[in-house]
Structures are given as C-alpha cells and as structure tokens.
Design a protein around this motif. Structure first.
Motif, short mmCIF file in Angstrom:
data_model
loop_
_atom_site.label_atom_id
_atom_site.label_comp_id
_atom_site.label_asym_id
_atom_site.label_seq_id
_atom_site.Cartn_x
_atom_site.Cartn_y
_atom_site.Cartn_z
N LEU A 1 7.65 2.88 4.43
CA LEU A 1 7.81 1.58 3.77
C LEU A 1 6.42 1.13 3.33
CD1 LEU A 1 10.39 0.01 6.24
CD2 LEU A 1 10.84 0.84 3.92
N GLN A 2 5.88 1.89 2.38
CA GLN A 2 4.46 1.76 2.04
C GLN A 2 4.09 0.47 1.34
OE1 GLN A 2 6.51 3.90 0.51
NE2 GLN A 2 6.25 3.72 -1.69
N HIS A 3 5.06 -0.25 0.77
CA HIS A 3 4.71 -1.50 0.08
C HIS A 3 4.12 -2.53 1.03
CE1 HIS A 3 7.33 -0.94 -3.78
NE2 HIS A 3 6.73 0.17 -3.41
N ARG A 4 4.42 -2.42 2.30
CA ARG A 4 3.85 -3.33 3.29
C ARG A 4 2.33 -3.16 3.40
NH1 ARG A 4 7.98 -4.40 7.17
NH2 ARG A 4 6.44 -5.20 8.64
N PHE A 5 1.82 -2.03 2.89
CA PHE A 5 0.40 -1.73 3.00
C PHE A 5 -0.36 -1.98 1.69
CE2 PHE A 5 2.54 0.40 6.37
CZ PHE A 5 1.68 0.30 7.45
N ARG A 6 0.31 -2.58 0.70
CA ARG A 6 -0.39 -3.00 -0.50
C ARG A 6 -1.40 -4.09 -0.14
NH1 ARG A 6 4.54 -3.59 -4.97
NH2 ARG A 6 4.68 -1.36 -5.49
N SER A 7 -2.55 -4.06 -0.79
CA SER A 7 -3.58 -5.06 -0.47
C SER A 7 -3.09 -6.47 -0.74
CB SER A 7 -4.86 -4.77 -1.24
OG SER A 7 -4.64 -4.83 -2.64
N SER A 8 -2.31 -6.65 -1.80
CA SER A 8 -1.79 -7.99 -2.12
C SER A 8 -0.83 -8.47 -1.05
CB SER A 8 -1.10 -7.97 -3.48
OG SER A 8 -0.06 -7.00 -3.51
N VAL A 9 0.03 -7.59 -0.56
CA VAL A 9 1.02 -7.97 0.46
C VAL A 9 0.31 -8.32 1.76
CG1 VAL A 9 2.93 -7.13 1.88
CG2 VAL A 9 2.88 -6.65 -0.58
N ARG A 10 -0.68 -7.54 2.13
CA ARG A 10 -1.43 -7.82 3.36
C ARG A 10 -2.15 -9.16 3.26
NH1 ARG A 10 -4.02 -2.05 5.40
NH2 ARG A 10 -2.53 -1.81 7.11
N ALA A 11 -2.71 -9.45 2.09
CA ALA A 11 -3.42 -10.72 1.91
C ALA A 11 -2.45 -11.90 1.97
CB ALA A 11 -4.17 -10.71 0.57
N VAL A 12 -1.29 -11.75 1.34
CA VAL A 12 -0.28 -12.82 1.38
C VAL A 12 0.23 -13.02 2.79
CG1 VAL A 12 2.07 -13.42 0.66
CG2 VAL A 12 0.41 -12.62 -1.03
N ALA A 13 0.45 -11.94 3.53
CA ALA A 13 0.91 -12.06 4.91
C ALA A 13 -0.09 -12.85 5.75
CB ALA A 13 1.13 -10.67 5.51
N LYS A 14 -1.37 -12.63 5.51
CA LYS A 14 -2.40 -13.36 6.25
C LYS A 14 -2.36 -14.84 5.93
CE LYS A 14 -7.35 -13.22 7.29
NZ LYS A 14 -8.64 -12.53 7.00
N ILE A 15 -2.15 -15.17 4.65
CA ILE A 15 -2.06 -16.58 4.26
C ILE A 15 -0.85 -17.24 4.91
CG2 ILE A 15 -1.60 -18.13 2.31
CD1 ILE A 15 -3.22 -16.16 0.57
N ILE A 16 0.29 -16.56 4.86
CA ILE A 16 1.53 -17.13 5.41
C ILE A 16 1.42 -17.33 6.92
CG2 ILE A 16 3.98 -16.67 5.80
CD1 ILE A 16 4.05 -15.37 3.03
#
Length: 332
Positions: free
Chosen positions: A121-136
């Motif tokens: 499930l590699q989309h979880r490791f996109r830099s944008s997704v990781r950054a958004v997860a940190k914000i949330i």
C-alpha cells in the motif's frame, strides 16, 4: 544486509526492482521466481540476474529472510501461507487474496509464527501523504467536517482483455481492489476511519468485464462521522489524477495525485509533495517508484528491529472492509 526473493515477474515487478536498486546497500536479491519460462527469460534479459521456477529450493534456503509476492491475487492465500510456513517474512501485493477471509488467514498465520507481513500500500509513503498525516495529527486543523474523494481513472478494453483480469476468479473484483484500493487506504487512514451509508457499483458500457468499473458511495468519516462521498472508476477517459478534499474547521486539505495543498483560513496556502504521473491513465505502471522504495525501506527497518511496521495486514483488512461495503451489490 537482508536477503530476499521475488515471486512473480509480471506487471508489478518494475517499481519493486527499481526500489531494490536504490536500497542495494541494505538488501540483496538472491532469487527471482516464476513458473513462466518467457517471464524468466525476459527478467534475465532486463536485469542480468538468473531466474528460477524452483520455489521449494528458494523457500528451503535459510539465507532468505523475506519474500516479495507479486503473483495474481488468486494465488496469494496459498503462496503466502507457504512462504510463512517456511519462516520467511512477507511483502505482499494487494489484495492479499480473493476475499477478506484470505487476508485474515494470512494475518493469523503470521502472528502465530512471529513473522512480519507488509501489504504493498505504497501511497501511504508518498511525501505529500506523510506531510498531511503529520498536520492532521496536530490540533491545527480542528474537527473534520466533510470529505470528497474522486478517482477518475482510465483503462482501455485491452487492459481487461488480458486473461483473468477484472474477474472474480483471479482478481477478486474490479476497480476497487485493483486500482482504487490505494487511494481508499490513504483516505481511511487520514480521516481516522470511514463507514459506508449507501453505495452503487456497476459495470459501464465502456468495458466488457465481469466485475465493476464504477462505484459511487455516500459515507461518514472519522470519529465525528463527517459526511462525504466516494467515486471511483476506470471508465473516465483519458484518466485523471485522483483527488481527496478534506474539509476541517480551520483549513481545507486537497490531495491531487502526488501533491497536496493546505488552504488555511487565515490565508496561507501550503504546497506539499511533488508533481508526476500516478498511474491514472492507460499505462497503469506510469508512476515514479519512490513510494515503493520508501515502503521497502520501512519494511527493512522493521526486519532489522528498528521500528514496528508502519503498514501491516490490519490496514489492508480495514480498507478491504470499506471496499466490500461498497461492492456487495455487485457480487459474483
């Protein structure tokens, strides 16, 4: 240095090989396995590495720490079980079997044997997704108020003319399991869960196939049951990037393809991640391998005892439950 084998040398191979090349200081590819002599020959010509059809010999080699399983979904339960029984950790392409009980079976086997399993499930490791997860995860956004997810992808009929593709017997389903699953996994994780209220799944006139190529759903998201919608298809020519819009009290976050934008109510707009193809158009492999590399790196970290798995079969189970709730009216 960890030693791995790859089982299955089809369409999913290229990004995994590129990721392994980037991680060559940490991992060694010892075996490539396929029943197909043509695919073994093509692999050897492309990568200069000998391939084999002797899976028993590979699983019997004590030097092999883990196996990357890239065969079609119909084989995942049996092959995954054999790999785990041989004492090897497992990185497995989605979905982990034709039905959700196959994933539960592999999760239970891995737990009983003390082995690690990561789904691709590699989309979880996109830099944008990781950054958004940190914000949330911070208090900055406030409560989630609404969600919209659109996956307007395209696959030509020739894609589904491949024997078994889009059938329940080989793939377990259509657009949801073989394309939308990645975006839905990110959506579920970022929102803190999702529950389907109503859904319709069907096959459009654009494709001749057994399973669904278009799904629309109403859903609620997160602990506060924020209302929202999901729409996924492979019938939207010529294929457009997937988008997720998450409406919070103090900001709106929009993820489109590899990039995310954060619109703060006080006026600032942040852009996170980069640009590039996401596999939304006719060529399903037209995307950068960076997220595969990061997933593999996290898997190696867990094998080395540095961290726990970032994504495991429990994530795949929750995402599969979401998919099943949307496609139950289009069953086989």
């Amino acid at each position: 240095m960890k030693t791995i084998a790859i089982l299955g040398l089809g369409m999913a191979l290229a990004p995994h090989m590129a990721g392994l090349a980037d991680l060559k200081g940490r991992v060694r590819l010892a075996y490539a396995v396929s029943r197909s002599s043509a695919r073994r020959a093509a692999f050897e010509a492309s990568y200069g590495i000998a391939a084999t059809d002797d899976l028993d010999a590979v699983l019997g080699d004590p030097a092999v720490d883990a196996v990357i399983l890239l065969t079609p979904p119909a084989s995942h339960r049996d092959l995954g079980s054999r790999i785990l029984a041989a004492g090897k950790h497992l990185l497995i392409e989605k979905p982990a079997g034709l039905v959700i009980d196959d994933t539960r079976f592999l999760a239970d086997r891995a737990k009983a044997l003390g082995l690690l399993v990561t789904p691709v499930l590699q989309h979880r490791f996109r830099s944008s997704v990781r950054a958004v997860a940190k914000i949330i995860s911070s208090s900055a956004p406030g409560k989630l108020c609404g969600v919209h997810c659109l996956i307007p992808w395209w696959r030509p009929q020739s894609y589904y003319d491949e024997p078994g593709r889009g059938t329940y017997a080989r793939d377990g389903g259509g657009v949801m399991l073989t394309q939308a699953i990645h975006t839905l996994d990110v959506l579920r994780a970022l929102c803190g869960g999702a529950r389907i209220s109503a859904a319709h799944a069907g096959t459009s006139p654009l494709h001749r196939m057994e399973s669904e190529d278009m799904v629309c759903a109403l859903a609620t998201f997160g602990p506060d049951a924020a209302p929202g919608t999901i729409m996924a298809t492979t019938a939207c020519f010529p294929g457009m990037p997937e988008t997720m819009t998450l409406i919070f009290e103090r900001m709106t976050i929009r993820l489109k393809g590899l990039q995310a934008q954060v619109f703060h109510h006080y006026g600032q707009v942040e852009t996170l991640g980069g640009e590039g193809a996401s596999g939304s158009a006719a060529d399903p492999m037209a995307f950068d391998h960076a997220s595969h590399r990061e997933l593999m790196s996290a898997f190696l970290d867990a094998l080395e005892g540095k961290t726990a798995l970032e994504v495991d079969l429990s994530d795949l189970l929750r995402t599969r439950e979401l998919i099943d709730a949307m496609t139950e009216d289009h069953g086989h």
